[in-house]
Write a protein that holds these residues in place. Structure first.
Motif, short mmCIF file in Angstrom:
data_model
loop_
_atom_site.label_atom_id
_atom_site.label_comp_id
_atom_site.label_asym_id
_atom_site.label_seq_id
_atom_site.Cartn_x
_atom_site.Cartn_y
_atom_site.Cartn_z
N ASP B 45 0.86 -1.87 -0.41
CA ASP B 45 -0.01 -0.19 0.36
C ASP B 45 1.02 1.74 0.04
OD1 ASP B 45 1.30 -0.18 2.46
OD2 ASP B 45 -0.93 -0.06 3.51
N ARG B 46 2.52 1.11 -0.52
CA ARG B 46 2.49 2.25 -0.51
C ARG B 46 2.60 3.35 -1.75
NH1 ARG B 46 8.34 0.46 -0.83
NH2 ARG B 46 8.21 -1.19 -2.66
N LEU B 47 2.77 4.61 -2.07
CA LEU B 47 2.20 5.34 -2.85
C LEU B 47 3.91 5.28 -4.34
CD1 LEU B 47 1.26 8.70 -1.59
CD2 LEU B 47 -0.29 7.52 -3.19
N LEU B 48 2.99 5.16 -5.58
CA LEU B 48 3.91 5.33 -6.42
C LEU B 48 4.08 7.10 -6.53
CD1 LEU B 48 3.23 3.04 -9.24
CD2 LEU B 48 5.05 2.65 -7.42
N MET B 49 6.00 7.79 -7.42
CA MET B 49 5.93 8.86 -7.23
C MET B 49 6.69 8.51 -7.60
SD MET B 49 4.27 10.94 -5.20
CE MET B 49 5.03 13.14 -4.81
N ILE B 50 6.64 9.61 -9.34
CA ILE B 50 7.47 9.59 -10.85
C ILE B 50 7.49 10.24 -10.12
CG2 ILE B 50 7.61 8.34 -13.08
CD1 ILE B 50 4.72 7.10 -12.08
N ASP B 78 9.80 3.12 2.83
CA ASP B 78 8.75 2.71 3.53
C ASP B 78 7.21 2.82 3.36
OD1 ASP B 78 9.38 4.64 5.33
OD2 ASP B 78 8.42 3.81 6.61
N LYS B 79 7.23 3.97 2.92
CA LYS B 79 5.44 4.44 3.02
C LYS B 79 5.84 4.63 0.70
CE LYS B 79 4.65 4.56 6.51
NZ LYS B 79 3.60 3.26 7.00
N ILE B 80 6.77 5.37 0.51
CA ILE B 80 6.91 6.13 -1.06
C ILE B 80 7.48 4.88 -2.25
CG2 ILE B 80 7.36 7.60 -2.50
CD1 ILE B 80 6.48 9.84 -0.10
N LYS B 81 6.86 5.04 -3.07
CA LYS B 81 8.27 3.26 -3.87
C LYS B 81 8.87 5.61 -5.35
CE LYS B 81 9.96 0.94 -6.80
NZ LYS B 81 11.61 0.49 -6.55
N LEU B 82 9.41 5.71 -4.50
CA LEU B 82 10.42 6.50 -5.77
C LEU B 82 10.66 6.03 -7.50
CD1 LEU B 82 12.30 9.05 -3.08
CD2 LEU B 82 10.06 9.61 -4.46
N ILE B 275 -1.66 19.96 -4.97
CA ILE B 275 -2.83 19.00 -6.00
C ILE B 275 -2.34 17.82 -5.23
CG2 ILE B 275 -2.89 17.73 -8.14
CD1 ILE B 275 -2.19 20.70 -9.29
N VAL B 276 -1.58 17.58 -4.98
CA VAL B 276 -0.35 16.30 -5.14
C VAL B 276 -1.42 16.56 -3.37
CG1 VAL B 276 0.78 14.53 -3.07
CG2 VAL B 276 1.42 15.62 -5.46
N LEU B 277 -1.08 17.15 -2.43
CA LEU B 277 -1.81 17.13 -0.93
C LEU B 277 -3.03 16.88 -0.82
CD1 LEU B 277 0.74 19.03 0.89
CD2 LEU B 277 0.34 16.78 0.93
N ASN B 338 7.28 15.54 3.59
CA ASN B 338 5.64 16.25 4.23
C ASN B 338 4.68 14.77 4.02
OD1 ASN B 338 5.66 18.30 5.19
ND2 ASN B 338 5.16 19.57 3.65
N LEU B 339 4.43 13.93 3.03
CA LEU B 339 4.07 12.70 2.29
C LEU B 339 4.30 11.80 3.06
CD1 LEU B 339 1.89 12.89 -0.18
CD2 LEU B 339 3.00 12.61 -1.70
N LYS B 340 5.29 11.32 3.38
CA LYS B 340 6.11 10.40 3.84
C LYS B 340 5.31 10.51 5.19
CE LYS B 340 9.14 8.25 6.52
NZ LYS B 340 9.39 6.58 6.54
N GLU B 341 5.47 11.65 5.90
CA GLU B 341 4.98 11.97 7.13
C GLU B 341 3.36 11.48 7.36
OE1 GLU B 341 5.54 15.81 10.32
OE2 GLU B 341 6.77 15.45 8.93
N SER B 342 2.54 12.05 6.48
CA SER B 342 1.51 12.33 6.40
C SER B 342 0.53 10.96 6.23
CB SER B 342 0.65 13.22 5.34
OG SER B 342 0.65 12.62 3.99
#
Lengths: 347, 348
Positions: B45-50, B78-82, B275-277, B338-342
Motif C-alpha cells: 500500500d505504498r504510494l508511487l511517486m514518479i 517504507d511509505k513511498i516508491k520513488l 495538488i498532491v496534498l 511531508n507526504l511520507k509523514e502524513s
C-alpha cells in the motif's frame, strides 16, 4: 518482452520478389501521384474521390469492385480523379478484427504471413488494372512492400496526434491525408498537417534519416463525437488555421462516412451521396472557399450495408462489408456520374 | 520514400555491448517491476511517486538530481516508491526539440548516434544507483537498448488512442501508464487500457508475434483541454468505468503537471505541490477512491521554472528545464517528506 513468437515472416524483399509489380505498374503510380499532387496544388481543377470498401475483404469481391470502378473511370475521369480504397489494416475502438493483413480469414486465427501475401497480391492486381489505390497507415513498421503501391495514404483519426505517425507521414513520397482526431479538434488536425509537412530526424531501418517533409499533407474531415464537420463554418475555420500556420498546398478532403454521416447518433451510410451534394451547394454559395475542398472519401462496396462476420450464416462473399456499412455499387455509380456532371457544369 | 540517409546508427547489440548494465542492475529492475506491480495490484500500500525533469538534459544536472533523489529515497522508501523520470524523447504540439535521444545538444544539429550514447549512458548510470527509471514510449521502433532499462513506461496523451502504441504496450513486461488523451475523454483512456491489457497479433522484428497483454496497464490522469481531472467526480467516473469494463488491477496515477496544473489557462508548476496534498485530502474519507489512486507524477528538477534553449546566450546548465517548467528540488524534497509523514500519521 511480453510476447510469444508465432513464426518468422517473409521479408519485404521476399514479398516483393514473390509478387512483383510490373514496370508499367510503377509508372502508373508515379503518374497518379503527380495528378493527385496537381489537384492538391490547384493546378488541376478535378476533384479527388477516394472510394471503395471499408476493408478489403473478400478479395474476389474487391477485384470485382475494382473492375466496375475501372469501367466507370473513363466516364468520369475528365472531372474526377478516382482512387480506390484497398484498406488492409483496421483500427479498432478497443479490439477486434484488425483487417486482412493480420487475419485474411476473419473466421480463423490470425496469420500475418498469409495476410501479407493476400494483401500484396490484391493490391498488385488492382494497381495493374491502372487504378490508384489508397490505404490507412496504421502501423509504421514493415510498411515496405505495401506503402510504395499506394497513391494516397490516410493517417487515421486515432493516430493523427501521434508523433510517430506524423513523422512517418513526413517521410513518404505519397500524398497523405491526415484525419481530424476523433474528438474533432481542427487545431490539432492542422498541427498534424504542419508536423507532416516539416522535416524531422528519425531512425528508419537502422539509419539516422532526415525526412523531406510531405508538402502534400492535407486534412481529411471525418466528423467527431457523433457530429458532422463538413459545414461552411468548419471550412472557414480551417481556412484561417491554414493561413495562420502557413500550410503549403492547403487542401481539404471530406470523408462523408464515419461521424460525418451520423444522423441522430446512428450512422446512415446512405447519406454519403447527399452529403457530397450539400457540401457542393455550400461551396457554390461561398465560392471564395471552393478551392480548398479538393475531394471526398466514400465507403462503398458492391452491396449496400454491412454484416457481422462472426454471426452471419451464411456469410455473404459477394461484396457486403464486414466492418463499417457501405453504399452499394448502383448508388456509387449514380453518385459519381452525378458528381462528374455537376463539376463540369460548375467549371 | 522521401528521406535522406544521414548515417547508420549502432544496433541494439552494439549499444548494449558498449554500455552494459551490470547483472545487479538487471536484478534491481526486476525487483522494481515486482514492487510496482504489487502497489498497482494493492498487495503493497505504498504510494508511487514518479518524479524528475520534464526532459533528461543536461546529463550532469540529471545525475546530480538522481544523487539527491537516491538520498531522499532512503528516508521515505517504507511509505513511498520513488521512480525517476529519465525522459529522452519529447512529443511536440507540432514540431521542435524532440529530446536528447535525437539531439543531445539542443543547440547543435540533431545527431541520433550521439543521442543514443548520451541516453544509454545516463539511464545505465541512474539504474546502477538503484533508482527505478521511467520514460515515455514515443516511438515503438528501436526501443531495445532503452526499453528494458525502465521500471515504468508512459504512453503519452497524444499516442494513447493510437493502435500501434496500444499494441506495443500490450507486449511490454514493464508496468505501463496510459495517459488520458489531450482532449480529456476518460472513455477513450479506458479503451486504451482495455486494448493494452488484451493480447494482439502483430509484426515485431520480422516475426509474427502474439503479445501477452499487459495486466498492469493503468490510467494516468493529466487533465485535458485546459481543464483539470483530479477531482473526486473524475475519480468516481474512472472507478465506475473500471468496474463496467472489468479492468484488471484498476489503478490511477495522477499527473499533477500538464493540464492538471493549469490555473486560468496558464500552467503553474508550483501548484503541483498543493495538488498532491489536495487529492489525498479529498479522498481520505472515500476508501474506494483512496484504493484507486496508487500514486502521482510530477515534473521536478534542481531549479524552479524553465528556460528557452534557443536564443539564450546564458543557458543555465545547473538543472533548469528547457521544456516544461518544473518544481525546484527543495520543494520536491519538502513535498515528499511531508507526504511520507502524513502517510505515517494515517497509520497511527
Amino acid at each position: 518482452m511480453g510476447y510469444r513468437v508465432v513464426k518468422k515472416l517473409p521479408t519485404a524483399d521476399e514479398i516483393i520478389a514473390a509478387m512483383p509489380l510490373s514496370e508499367a505498374g510503377y509508372k502508373s503510380i508515379a503518374k497518379h501521384h503527380e495528378e493527385i499532387q496537381a489537384i492538391l496544388r490547384g493546378d488541376d481543377n478535378r476533384l479527388i474521390v477516394v472510394v471503395g470498401p471499408c476493408s478489403a475483404w473478400p478479395d474476389t469481391a474487391v477485384l470485382e469492385y475494382a473492375k466496375r470502378l475501372k469501367a466507370l473511370e473513363s466516364k468520369v475521369s475528365h472531372a474526377i480523379k478516382l482512387v480506390m480504397r484497398v484498406y488492409i489494416q483496421k483500427p479498432r475502438t478497443i479490439k477486434g478484427w484488425t483487417g486482412p493483413v493480420n487475419q485474411p480469414n476473419p473466421l480463423e486465427a490470425p496469420d500475418i504471413g498469409a495476410g501479407a501475401i493476400y494483401c500484396r497480391k490484391l493490391m498488385v492486381n488492382v494497381v495493374e488494372m491502372g487504378l490508384p489505390i489508397a490505404d490507412e497507415a496504421l502501423f509504421t513498421h514493415n510498411a515496405r512492400g505495401f506503402i510504395e503501391l499506394l497513391s494516397w495514404v490516410a493517417i487515421g483519426a486515432r493516430s493523427s496526434e501521434d508523433q510517430e505517425h506524423r513523422i512517418f507521414a513526413s517521410g513518404i513520397d505519397c500524398p497523405v491525408g491526415i484525419k481530424n482526431p476523433t474528438h474533432g479538434s481542427l487545431k490539432i488536425g492542422v498541427n498534424s498537417v504542419v508536423a507532416a509537412q516539416h522535416s524531422h530526424y528519425i531512425v528508419l531501418d537502422g539509419n539516422e534519416v532526415e525526412t523531406d517533409g510531405n508538402k502534400y499533407a492535407h486534412i481529411v474531415l471525418r466528423g467527431s463525437n457523433d457530429q458532422p464537420n463538413y459545414s461552411i463554418e468548419n471550412i472557414i475555420e480551417l481556412s484561417n488555421l491554414f493561413a495562420k500556420n502557413e500550410v503549403s498546398n492547403p487542401a481539404i478532403v471530406i470523408d462523408v462516412s464515419h461521424d460525418n454521416c451520423m444522423v441522430n447518433g446512428a450512422k446512415d451510410h446512405n447519406q454519403q451521396p447527399n452529403i457530397i451534394m450539400q457540401v457542393l451547394d455550400q461551396l457554390d454559395a461561398n465560392p471564395e472557399y471552393r478551392h480548398l475542398v479538393k475531394g471526398f472519401m466514400v465507403e462503398s462496396f458492391i452491396k449496400s450495408g454491412k454484416q457481422n462476420a462472426e454471426t452471419a450464416n451464411p456469410i455473404d462473399l459477394g461484396g457486403l462489408s464486414i466492418t463499417d456499412p457501405c453504399i452499394g455499387w448502383e448508388d456509387t455509380e449514380k453518385m459519381l456520374l452525378a458528381l462528374s456532371e455537376r463539376i463540369i457544369k460548375r467549371a | 520514400m522521401a528521406y535522406e540517409i544521414i548515417k547508420k546508427v549502432p544496433t541494439s547489440e552494439e549499444i548494449i555491448a558498449k554500455i552494459p548494465l551490470s547483472a545487479e542492475g538487471y536484478a534491481n529492475i526486476e525487483r522494481h517491476h515486482q514492487e510496482i506491480e504489487d502497489i498497482l495490484s494493492g498487495k503493497d500500500d505504498r504510494l508511487l511517486m514518479i518524479v524528475g525533469p520534464c526532459s533528461a538534459w543536461p546529463s550532469d544536472a540529471v545525475l546530480e538530481y538522481a544523487k539527491r533523489l537516491k538520498e531522499l529515497n532512503d528516508k521515505v522508501a517504507d511509505k513511498i516508491k520513488l521512480i525517476m523520470r529519465v525522459y529522452i524523447q519529447k512529443p511536440r504540439t507540432a514540431k521542435g526539440w524532440t529530446g536528447p535521444i535525437n539531439q543531445p545538444d539542443p543547440l547543435a544539429t540533431p545527431d541520433i548516434e550521439a543521442g543514443i550514447w548520451y541516453c544509454r549512458e545516463l539511464m545505465v548510470k541512474v539504474v546502477e544507483m538503484e533508482l527505478p527509471i521511467a520514460d515515455e514510449c514515443l516511438f515503438t521502433h528501436n526501443a531495445r537498448g532503452f526499453q528494458e532499462l525502465l521500471s515504468w513506461v508512459a504512453i503519452g496523451a497524444r499516442s494513447t488512442e493510437d493502435q500501434e502504441h496500444r499494441i506495443f504496450a500490450s507486449s511490454l513486461e514493464c508496468p505501463v501508464g496510459m495517459k488520458n488523451p489531450t482532449h480529456g475523454s476518460l472513455k477513450i483512456a479506458i479503451n486504451s487500457i482495455l486494448a493494452a491489457q488484451h493480447n494482439h497479433y502483430v509484426v515485431f522484428d520480422g516475426y509474427e508475434v502474439k503479445t501477452s497483454g499487459n495486466k498492469f496497464a493503468h490510467l494516468v490522469l493529466r487533465g485535458g483541454a485546459g481543464v483539470t481531472n483530479y477531482d473526486v467526480e473524475s475519480l468516481t467516473e474512472v472507478n465506475e468505468l473500471f468496474k463496467k469494463n472489468d479492468i484488471v488491477n484498476p489503478a490511477v496515477i495522477v499527473d499533477v503537471s500538464h493540464d492538471n496544473c493549469m490555473i486560468n489557462g496558464v500552467k503553474d508548476h508550483n501548484a503541483q505541490y498543493d495538488i498532491v496534498l489536495n487529492v489525498l485530502d479529498s479522498i481520505k474519507d472515500k476508501p474506494e477512491l483512496r484504493k484507486l489512486v496508487k500514486g502521482f507524477m510530477l515534473e521536478s528538477f534542481i531549479k524552479e521554472g524553465r528556460q528557452n534553449a534557443e536564443n539564450n546566450p546564458n543557458i543555465d546548465l545547473g538543472g533548469l528545464s528547457i521544456t516544461d517548467p518544473c518544481l525546484s528540488w527543495e520543494r520536491t524534497e519538502k513535498l515528499i517528506l511531508n507526504l511520507k509523514e502524513s502517510l505515517s500519521d494515517n497509520e497511527q
